[in-house]
Design a protein around this motif. Sequence first.
Motif, PDB file in Angstrom:
ATOM      1  N   UNK A 353       0.843  -1.209   0.000  1.00  0.00           N
ATOM      2  CA  UNK A 353       0.000   0.000   0.000  1.00  0.00           C
ATOM      3  C   UNK A 353       0.874   1.254   0.000  1.00  0.00           C
ATOM      4  N   UNK A 354       1.928   1.256   0.814  1.00  0.00           N
ATOM      5  CA  UNK A 354       2.794   2.453   0.859  1.00  0.00           C
ATOM      6  C   UNK A 354       3.527   2.628  -0.474  1.00  0.00           C
ATOM      7  N   UNK A 355       3.898   1.529  -1.094  1.00  0.00           N
ATOM      8  CA  UNK A 355       4.510   1.603  -2.433  1.00  0.00           C
ATOM      9  C   UNK A 355       3.514   2.227  -3.424  1.00  0.00           C
ATOM     10  N   UNK A 356       2.264   1.783  -3.346  1.00  0.00           N
ATOM     11  CA  UNK A 356       1.229   2.311  -4.248  1.00  0.00           C
ATOM     12  C   UNK A 356       0.993   3.806  -3.994  1.00  0.00           C
ATOM     13  N   UNK A 357       0.977   4.186  -2.714  1.00  0.00           N
ATOM     14  CA  UNK A 357       0.762   5.606  -2.390  1.00  0.00           C
ATOM     15  C   UNK A 357       1.913   6.465  -2.928  1.00  0.00           C
ATOM     16  N   UNK A 374      -6.091   8.982  -3.842  1.00  0.00           N
ATOM     17  CA  UNK A 374      -5.617   8.410  -2.570  1.00  0.00           C
ATOM     18  C   UNK A 374      -4.568   9.304  -1.914  1.00  0.00           C
ATOM     19  N   UNK A 375      -4.511   9.221  -0.591  1.00  0.00           N
ATOM     20  CA  UNK A 375      -3.595  10.085   0.179  1.00  0.00           C
ATOM     21  C   UNK A 375      -2.894   9.283   1.275  1.00  0.00           C
ATOM     22  N   UNK A 376      -1.696   9.717   1.631  1.00  0.00           N
ATOM     23  CA  UNK A 376      -1.000   9.145   2.778  1.00  0.00           C
ATOM     24  C   UNK A 376      -1.848   9.354   4.037  1.00  0.00           C
TER      25      UNK A 376
END
Lengths: 629, 125
Positions: A353-357, A374-376
């Motif tokens: 998910x963090x890679x995608x963000x 999408x947002x962090x």
Amino acid sequence: MLYGYAGNTLRIDLSTQKIEKEPLKKEWVDDFIGGRGFTAKILYDENPPNVDPLDGENRFIIAMGPLSGLFVPASGKTHFCTKSPATGGYGDSNMGGHFGVNMKYAGYDVTIIKGKAKEPSYIFIDNDRVEIRSAKNYWGKGSMEVEESMKKELGEDFQILTIGEAGENLVNFACISHDFGRQAGRIGIGAVLGSKNIKAIAARGTKSIPVFDPKGLLKKGKETYEACRKKPGFKGWTPEGTAGITNWCNDVGALPTRNFQTSNCDYADKINGKAILKELKITDKGCFACPIPCGKYGYARTKLGNAYVEGPEYETLSLLGSNCELDDIHSIAYANYICDELGIDTCSAGAVVSFALECYEKGYISKEEMGMDVKWGDLDSIVHILKSIAKREGIGDILALGVRSAAEKIGHNSDKFAIHVKGLEWTGYESRNAPGMMLGYMTSDIGAHHGRCWVLGSDVATAVGGDKNATVHDLISGDSRFDTIPRAEHKNVVPLVLKSQHLRPAFDILGTCRLQYMEIGLETRYYEELYYYATGRKMDFEKDLLLLSEKIWHLNRMFNKREIPDFGRKYDYPPARFYEEKIPSGPNKGHIMEFAVIEEMLDTYYEARGWDKNGIPTKETLERHNLAL
Amino acid sequence: MGLSFNNETCSGCKACELVCTLQNMKEINPSRAMLHVYGKFPEPGKYFVDICDQCGICAKECPMDAIELKGRTYRVNKDKCDKCLACVPVCPVNLVKIDDDGYPYKCINCKQCASICPRDALIFE
């Protein structure tokens, strides 16, 4: 008489529906003891070389150890193994709870499943009665929903393992779920069950396990529980469990933050163990026979909904929390619940998910592909991505492959910040200023997993004059607020890494949890004595068990060489972020892991292991361990 | 008083079931234990332990008067027991069990469960 073991192997061929029971092979017991020893041996010997991990011929193995299910602290670990769809190499994952002990009480130390069921099915095991049953009513449903329904249908005393939608849809980091919150999370073990059309396994065992000296085991077992009770960590570590280390990791600059861009956040107090106790906790939740229950079962309340959930554990706090910039404990717990229900490993989920963000932030994934803006740190965004992965919708279909393969498809040099080793996503310890930890992740047989090596404590403690053998409890109860944080010299970490790589998986061989030793410092002699009363066999922890652990390390390396066409040194490198980007903030600001240091550590490590410059065990090394491959 | 249970601290580990059968029957087999640990999940998310509180219903049911009160504990007297098993179904917590020879057996207040419980969830007073 084989004491300490149930004495049988169960073989299930889903394609032919043939179910066979055979005596447990004595040579497995003599040479590989149990658990992870059994699985390494069986996968190498029985898996057809170069089989696709999602082909029916790939074996799915369940193995217990000689101490599993006995009067031994935390003897409830279940060990799973298969060729990993995430890495293409050797894969294993284990979980706590009560499933595996029921398999052993039903009479099976080892279960080997191959083939593919014609329709969605579950495996029903009630002692000698083993059936492949239709799972039509369960397919498509969430893990905990299925577990609850199956217990109502079969009885409360059946122990259930399930996969969620992610496993059904062959997500490369799909997990196995059990006991409303326990998972075998890693290496895509759930996808392999899904590929076989198996939604669940239900097991109940009510037989006795023969032990060599019941009176001796009773006496030694009582002594061992009492010894646990007297450790400072019994009262100090248990209340928060693994989450108790969150602030320490943040203070020493090891907390993965914003897809491992940095290693420290300013909201650790909001996402730590104390926050769990204050905001979420209903009960401590222990695995079988465990005196120090790390599970915290609680209730999360968010704008998206409320949920009962076990956890979050430290890995989930760091990877779905700070690594996705989620700074609210209820939100992290809810994302944890979504992962559990969908059957996704929370470790890989946080990294993916963090890679995608980050890809979205950089413009490598469009809003159309993502399906929303999408947002962090936004729970809506994180849940949206998780669901798209499990259902393989939109960009989720690519993210479901894991960060290595997703980066290949997304391009733009996104592989530089795809945080993995060998295709398995990195877990909760940022290691640019922790050479031992970095080397441990790099050389792990299954990919970047802390379960194989954890030397962050010695990376820090040796440098500040502390005890390099300190338990985690010692670390978290000590002062971690250093002005500057010196580290172990990289030239000195190889022996520590080797020791940890042999020690941590050793408990997977015996069939117990390692945390009694790792977290509160239960001495290894207890395991030697318990093993003797259980089996009638003598075992020296250092000379015998750790030597076997080393042997398995070579065997699994050879499995990877056999299965991965160009396997070698290049599979041991960490992602470029760690040797090209300096840590921008926090206590380790400015630190980088120089590539020359990475090369030097690998050279030293390979030499110490008896591997060649490409990281392949030499003929002499294999002969020394009686490995005729 | 006798054995009692505090579900605020129980973590469901079943160490009590393990020690019960190893102490009393010299075997590893929690399913034969004289107490029973279970969880109620997902809701309310709590553990419970069924224990014998020596209520004596089994003894009242016995046509042979083979379950005798010794101090505060009901014990099966095998010399009197004719294995009719009338005592088994009447136990409110299903903790009168049957051994390999067909005799009923039940908790004898050996206290081992309370002494091993790492959570102090079982108390003997």
